[in-house]
Design a protein around this motif. Sequence first.
Motif, PDB file in Angstrom:
ATOM      1  N   VAL A  43       0.834  -1.203   0.000  1.00  0.00           N
ATOM      2  CA  VAL A  43       0.000   0.000   0.000  1.00  0.00           C
ATOM      3  C   VAL A  43       0.872   1.259   0.000  1.00  0.00           C
TER       4      VAL A  43
ATOM      5  N   TRP B 161      -6.267   4.399  -3.604  1.00  0.00           N
ATOM      6  CA  TRP B 161      -6.673   3.587  -2.454  1.00  0.00           C
ATOM      7  C   TRP B 161      -7.218   2.227  -2.880  1.00  0.00           C
TER       8      TRP B 161
ATOM      9  N   SER C 229      -4.298   0.179  -4.514  1.00  0.00           N
ATOM     10  CA  SER C 229      -3.293  -0.383  -3.603  1.00  0.00           C
ATOM     11  C   SER C 229      -3.878  -1.569  -2.827  1.00  0.00           C
ATOM     12  N   LEU C 230      -5.147  -1.455  -2.403  1.00  0.00           N
ATOM     13  CA  LEU C 230      -5.775  -2.580  -1.701  1.00  0.00           C
ATOM     14  C   LEU C 230      -5.929  -3.787  -2.626  1.00  0.00           C
TER      15      LEU C 230
END
Length: 436
Positions: free
Chosen positions: A327, A376, A379-380
């Motif tokens: 992340v 976000w 990255s997850l």
Amino acid sequence: MPNVFVQVFRTPDLRKKLYFTLGIIVLYRVGAHVPIPGVDYQNVQTCVSAVSKGTGLLGLVNQFSGGALLQITVFALGILPYITASIILQLLTVVIPRLEALKKEGAAGQGKITQYTRYLAVGLALLQSTGLVATARSGALFPNCPTAGNIVPDQSIFTTVVMVLTITSGTACVMWFGELITERGIGNGMSMLIFISIASTFPGALWTVKEEGTIAGGWVNFGLVLLIGFAMVGLVVFVEQAQRRIPVQYAKRMIGRKSYGGTATYIPLKINQAGVVPVIFASSLLYIPALVAQFADSSAGWTTWITRNFTRGDHPFYIAAYFLLIVFFAFFYVAITFNPEEVADNIKKAGGFIPGIRAGRATSEYLGYVLNRLTWPGSLYLGLIALVPTVAFASFGGANQLTGTSVLIIVSVGLETVKQINSQVEQHNYTGFLRK
């Protein structure tokens, strides 16, 4: 899709490119099985069969080299030194003004950066080959093999130098192969070699799942792993193709009696803007503590803790650290590769604007806001792709090479190659139409 490949074989120039690419791939796979001088081939095979492939400190490098690393062959390092050098130069471009100026010079500046990348890749290959030979000589390459200390019978300086130079020369040859595919073949050469290296390990890994399975002779385990793999491929294709399109409108300009501009386009922002680079960064960083602990005093408390918690991919500490690093590096890499201020400035200079957003600083802030919201979930997604399949496959045994990282690389490279083939086929059709 089948019609595209039929047209490729029917088109003479595309058919030559395809045959040339296949020829380079064959040479690359042959070199991945040729042992370097000074290595006892029988002992190497004994130790490789005694351990699980794809595990240990050098598992990622071994996977990117198509299993050539643990075999200690001519192409043992594969294309990984060039990948590392490319990432380092890309990061330094943001820090060093000279490199940033070269990047803005177009093809000439990019050629200079490519030359620097080659030099750095050879230097990294020399460093990594020295470490590989030293690890093989000490027997630490196969810590659980009783004959690991006899892998290099002759440990003289001359033999060591020859081994190091052979592996370094093999890496330079692999770089040359990749550039030949890019210039005269189909697709990006470096990505294609990574694709072949990882894909070559899949059949053996799947068969290991079947042999080590305990349900119905291993066929149930085999089928479950295939189902998980197909689900991963579908998820990767869906996310890699997804993008947020930011509309950009260009105002009309009157120059003399002619009107210019007035067109509408968009800025494509992918959900996974960073690609597979954060996973490579996180994996490389997690290898450092275990590598230091391997050469340190094994009786120390901290080395025991690192060995217990950071050498197994399914350990909770390893999973948590790996996920957080992915992340972090996803945000870090996107921040240094996409500059909202520069994009906003280029749009303003070209006379464009985002509807409803003022040109200049407001456009930069809007692009940064959208990019953060996209990074976000991206990255997850990378963290889940890298970790969930690894943990799931670990329960079936023998699937150490069937990681989410390898599937992500294979699908991404496959999609990009198919896009290039489609574009070349369409270009040839347009050219034939104009000639008629």
